[in-house]
Motif scaffolding. Structure first.
Motif, mmCIF file in Angstrom:
data_model
loop_
_atom_site.group_PDB
_atom_site.id
_atom_site.type_symbol
_atom_site.label_atom_id
_atom_site.label_comp_id
_atom_site.label_asym_id
_atom_site.label_seq_id
_atom_site.Cartn_x
_atom_site.Cartn_y
_atom_site.Cartn_z
ATOM 1 N N GLY A 1 0.793 -1.233 0.000
ATOM 2 C CA GLY A 1 0.000 0.000 0.000
ATOM 3 C C GLY A 1 0.821 1.278 0.000
ATOM 4 O O GLY A 1 1.993 1.288 -0.389
ATOM 5 N N LYS A 2 0.181 2.375 0.485
ATOM 6 C CA LYS A 2 0.805 3.700 0.348
ATOM 7 C C LYS A 2 1.810 4.028 1.455
ATOM 8 O O LYS A 2 2.578 4.968 1.331
ATOM 9 C CB LYS A 2 -0.283 4.776 0.276
ATOM 10 N N MET A 3 1.780 3.277 2.539
ATOM 11 C CA MET A 3 2.713 3.531 3.637
ATOM 12 C C MET A 3 3.860 2.514 3.540
ATOM 13 O O MET A 3 3.622 1.355 3.210
ATOM 14 C CB MET A 3 2.030 3.342 4.997
ATOM 15 N N GLY A 4 5.062 2.950 3.853
ATOM 16 C CA GLY A 4 6.202 2.037 3.762
ATOM 17 C C GLY A 4 6.180 0.982 4.860
ATOM 18 O O GLY A 4 5.918 1.286 6.011
ATOM 19 N N HIS A 5 6.412 -0.289 4.485
ATOM 20 C CA HIS A 5 6.445 -1.351 5.490
ATOM 21 C C HIS A 5 7.464 -2.404 5.121
ATOM 22 O O HIS A 5 7.681 -2.682 3.953
ATOM 23 C CB HIS A 5 5.084 -2.046 5.611
ATOM 24 N N ASP A 6 8.029 -3.021 6.133
ATOM 25 C CA ASP A 6 8.929 -4.147 5.938
ATOM 26 C C ASP A 6 8.066 -5.409 6.047
ATOM 27 O O ASP A 6 7.518 -5.698 7.112
ATOM 28 C CB ASP A 6 9.997 -4.069 7.044
ATOM 29 N N PRO A 7 7.921 -6.185 4.940
ATOM 30 C CA PRO A 7 7.005 -7.337 4.961
ATOM 31 C C PRO A 7 7.316 -8.334 6.080
ATOM 32 O O PRO A 7 6.396 -8.883 6.687
ATOM 33 C CB PRO A 7 7.198 -7.995 3.590
ATOM 34 N N ASP A 8 8.607 -8.555 6.370
ATOM 35 C CA ASP A 8 8.936 -9.535 7.416
ATOM 36 C C ASP A 8 8.472 -9.039 8.780
ATOM 37 O O ASP A 8 7.922 -9.782 9.597
ATOM 38 C CB ASP A 8 10.443 -9.795 7.469
ATOM 39 N N GLU A 9 8.723 -7.749 9.012
ATOM 40 C CA GLU A 9 8.312 -7.180 10.294
ATOM 41 C C GLU A 9 6.786 -7.249 10.425
ATOM 42 O O GLU A 9 6.249 -7.629 11.472
ATOM 43 C CB GLU A 9 8.775 -5.715 10.356
ATOM 44 N N LEU A 10 6.100 -6.936 9.333
ATOM 45 C CA LEU A 10 4.635 -6.931 9.344
ATOM 46 C C LEU A 10 4.071 -8.325 9.607
ATOM 47 O O LEU A 10 3.135 -8.490 10.409
ATOM 48 C CB LEU A 10 4.148 -6.384 7.992
ATOM 49 N N THR A 11 4.663 -9.331 8.953
ATOM 50 C CA THR A 11 4.188 -10.698 9.177
ATOM 51 C C THR A 11 4.348 -11.072 10.652
ATOM 52 O O THR A 11 3.464 -11.678 11.259
ATOM 53 C CB THR A 11 5.001 -11.684 8.305
ATOM 54 N N GLY A 12 5.476 -10.704 11.230
ATOM 55 C CA GLY A 12 5.710 -10.992 12.647
ATOM 56 C C GLY A 12 4.730 -10.240 13.549
ATOM 57 O O GLY A 12 4.235 -10.787 14.538
ATOM 58 N N ASP A 13 4.432 -9.001 13.182
ATOM 59 C CA ASP A 13 3.479 -8.210 13.981
ATOM 60 C C ASP A 13 2.106 -8.887 13.963
ATOM 61 O O ASP A 13 1.428 -8.990 14.995
ATOM 62 C CB ASP A 13 3.344 -6.785 13.425
ATOM 63 N N ASN A 14 1.711 -9.340 12.776
ATOM 64 C CA ASN A 14 0.396 -9.991 12.676
ATOM 65 C C ASN A 14 0.369 -11.306 13.453
ATOM 66 O O ASN A 14 -0.657 -11.679 14.024
ATOM 67 C CB ASN A 14 0.016 -10.209 11.203
ATOM 68 N N MET A 15 1.495 -11.993 13.509
ATOM 69 C CA MET A 15 1.564 -13.234 14.299
ATOM 70 C C MET A 15 1.369 -12.946 15.788
ATOM 71 O O MET A 15 0.771 -13.734 16.517
ATOM 72 C CB MET A 15 2.908 -13.953 14.084
ATOM 73 N N VAL A 16 1.897 -11.816 16.222
ATOM 74 C CA VAL A 16 1.710 -11.413 17.629
ATOM 75 C C VAL A 16 0.222 -11.189 17.924
ATOM 76 O O VAL A 16 -0.261 -11.464 19.019
ATOM 77 C CB VAL A 16 2.556 -10.146 17.913
ATOM 78 N N LEU A 17 -0.513 -10.748 16.927
ATOM 79 C CA LEU A 17 -1.954 -10.544 17.113
ATOM 80 C C LEU A 17 -2.721 -11.856 17.070
ATOM 81 O O LEU A 17 -3.729 -12.017 17.743
ATOM 82 C CB LEU A 17 -2.517 -9.625 16.017
ATOM 83 N N LYS A 18 -2.223 -12.801 16.246
ATOM 84 C CA LYS A 18 -3.028 -13.999 15.971
ATOM 85 C C LYS A 18 -2.577 -15.249 16.734
ATOM 86 O O LYS A 18 -3.344 -16.181 16.917
ATOM 87 C CB LYS A 18 -3.003 -14.306 14.470
ATOM 88 N N GLY A 19 -1.298 -15.286 17.101
ATOM 89 C CA GLY A 19 -0.768 -16.501 17.748
ATOM 90 C C GLY A 19 -1.225 -16.620 19.201
ATOM 91 O O GLY A 19 -1.928 -15.751 19.729
ATOM 92 N N ASP A 20 -0.826 -17.711 19.858
ATOM 93 C CA ASP A 20 -1.203 -17.914 21.269
ATOM 94 C C ASP A 20 -0.612 -16.790 22.124
ATOM 95 O O ASP A 20 0.541 -16.420 21.955
ATOM 96 C CB ASP A 20 -0.630 -19.248 21.791
ATOM 97 N N TYR A 21 -1.395 -16.289 23.030
ATOM 98 C CA TYR A 21 -0.876 -15.273 23.956
ATOM 99 C C TYR A 21 -1.646 -15.367 25.267
ATOM 100 O O TYR A 21 -2.608 -14.640 25.492
ATOM 101 C CB TYR A 21 -0.989 -13.877 23.329
ATOM 102 N N PHE A 22 -1.214 -16.295 26.074
ATOM 103 C CA PHE A 22 -1.790 -16.476 27.417
ATOM 104 C C PHE A 22 -3.317 -16.484 27.401
ATOM 105 O O PHE A 22 -3.973 -15.883 28.255
ATOM 106 C CB PHE A 22 -1.273 -15.406 28.367
#
Ligand SMILES: O=C(O)[C@H](O)COP(=O)(O)O
Ligand SMILES: [Mg+2]
Length: 399
Positions: free
Chosen positions: A296-317
């Motif tokens: 999209g229009k904002m700059g992003h690092d795909p690897d960092e983004l994938t990891g961020d989304n995993m933090v939202l979706k993966g197990d977390y207590f």
């Protein structure tokens, strides 16, 4: 209780050694200060910060620092931030420092978390079976439309096929579009769309406001019929997300926008990465969070983004997963890249990429849905466009 472990990238200033600079962070955020102090009693020293490691990384270093859990007041996110992301950013011994991630022990993740999460939001919309990504739109222009026209745009987007509609980050309760009137008008037109299509469409009214008014504003939005609410987490604070999410009478998904985040997240050498922000939004109870796009229009690092989304979706207590939102400069031609990289547990949002369609909002929404259907059915967007005219026009406009 295990320690809190924070990971930082940093560059020491001048001839400060990397070890000394890392220790300066650990000291400042725990029991030390810039000089020895006579009041640091022996019994206090169990709360000292400890540097676990210092490793070279590019033109700087990465350090992992242990903060004793006892320093933290369980459940107090502002206090957590004051330790792991506090004074350290201004330390003169550092040229730059960026908080990359933070591990909290279970006892400090003592939050209710999202009320709905990915499955809950899917159930509201009725897409729990297909597991397709949701398509959302931001009403554009972001400011200026009156309530009736806002509602009309929402109706067209709904009939065209979006699942989710939201206000933009700068629209709150201005005179040209008062929130209560806007919500009533939009929900009334979404009822029309519901009668015509049989589909439930969520509308998140932006309730961002000063701390002492935000819950009241959200309740007003609900009284007017809103079936979701939106809040800007960086400008309003994590506590605002928590207050909205934990209020028993606010029984709708909380959509979390992150306007202003790039002041902290964008520069790789200084600031706060999105990852700790994502963790704290999950703890605070956001159901949906903008984390960015790969194309999209904002700059992003795909690897960092994938990891961020995993933090939202993966197990977390045991906290429910948060729906990641890809938004900013998307249009139907970008849908495949987003889904290939980020998966289908995703909300794809488009403002310009829907309302800028040559045939208008309804066709724009249809084109976004067609691009999603193409992906889900295993076709390229171009193949699918051969017998889907809305998608074809969108692909021709945005090459
Ligand atoms: O808040 C957002 O995510 C943006 O308004 C997206 O708008 P755009 O799709 O027009 O870039
Ligand atoms: Mg916006």
């Amino acid at each position: 209780m295990p320690d809190v472990i924070a990971e930082y990238y940093y560059e020491p200033r001048g001839d400060t050694s990397p070890e000394f600079a890392a220790q300066a962070i650990a000291d400042e955020e725990t029991t030390g200060t810039w000089t020895d102090i006579s009041t640091r009693m022996e019994y206090v020293q169990r709360l000292d910060g400890v540097v676990e490691s210092v490793e070279k990384s590019g033109s700087g270093y990465i350090t992992r620092i242990h903060y004793p859990a006892e320093i933290f007041e369980a459940g107090n996110v502002p206090q957590y931030l004051s330790v792991v992301a506090g004074n350290l950013f201004g330390l003169g011994r550092l040229d730059s420092v960026r908080l990359l991630d933070v591990e909290f022990p279970k006892e400090l993740v003592s939050f209710k978390g999202p009320k709905f999460g990915i499955d809950g939001v899917r159930k509201l919309i009725g897409t729990d079976v297909s597991k397709r990504p949701h398509v959302g739109t931001i009403i554009k222009p972001k400011v200026g439309l009156n309530p009736k026209d806002t509602a009309e745009v929402a109706y067209l987007a709904a009939v065209g096929g979006v699942d989710f509609i939201k206000d933009d980050e700068t629209l709150t309760n201005q005179d040209f579009c008062p929130m209560e009137e806007r919500v009533q008008e939009v929900m009334s037109r979404l009822d029309d769309a519901m009668s015509e299509t049989g589909r439930t469409i969520l509308y998140a009214a932006n309730v961002s406001d000063r701390a002492d008014k935000i819950v009241e504003r959200a309740k007003k939005a609900l009284e007017c019929g809103a079936n979701a609410i939106m809040v800007d987490v960086i400008t309003c604070g994590f506590s605002a997300v928590q207050a909205l999410s934990e209020d028993a009478s606010i029984n709708v998904p909380v959509h979390v926008h992150r306007t202003m985040h790039a002041a902290m997240t964008r520069y790789k050498k200084h600031g706060i990465a999105m990852r700790p922000i994502a963790r704290l939004v999950r703890m605070s109870g956001g159901d949906q969070l903008h984390t960015g796009t790969v194309s999209g229009k904002m700059g992003h690092d795909p690897d960092e983004l994938t990891g961020d989304n995993m933090v939202l979706k993966g197990d977390y207590f045991g906290l429910k997963p948060v729906f990641p939102v890809a938004s900013g400069g998307l249009h139907p031609g970008k849908v495949h890249a987003e889904l290939e990289n980020l998966g289908t547990d995703l909300i794809l949002q488009a403002g310009g990429g829907i309302h800028g369609h040559p045939k208008g909002t309804m066709a724009g929404a249809a084109a976004m849905r067609q691009a999603v259907d193409a992906f889900m059915e295993g076709f390229s967007a171009e193949e699918y466009a051969e017998d889907h005219s809305e998608l074809k026009l969108a692909l021709e406009k945005w090459k």
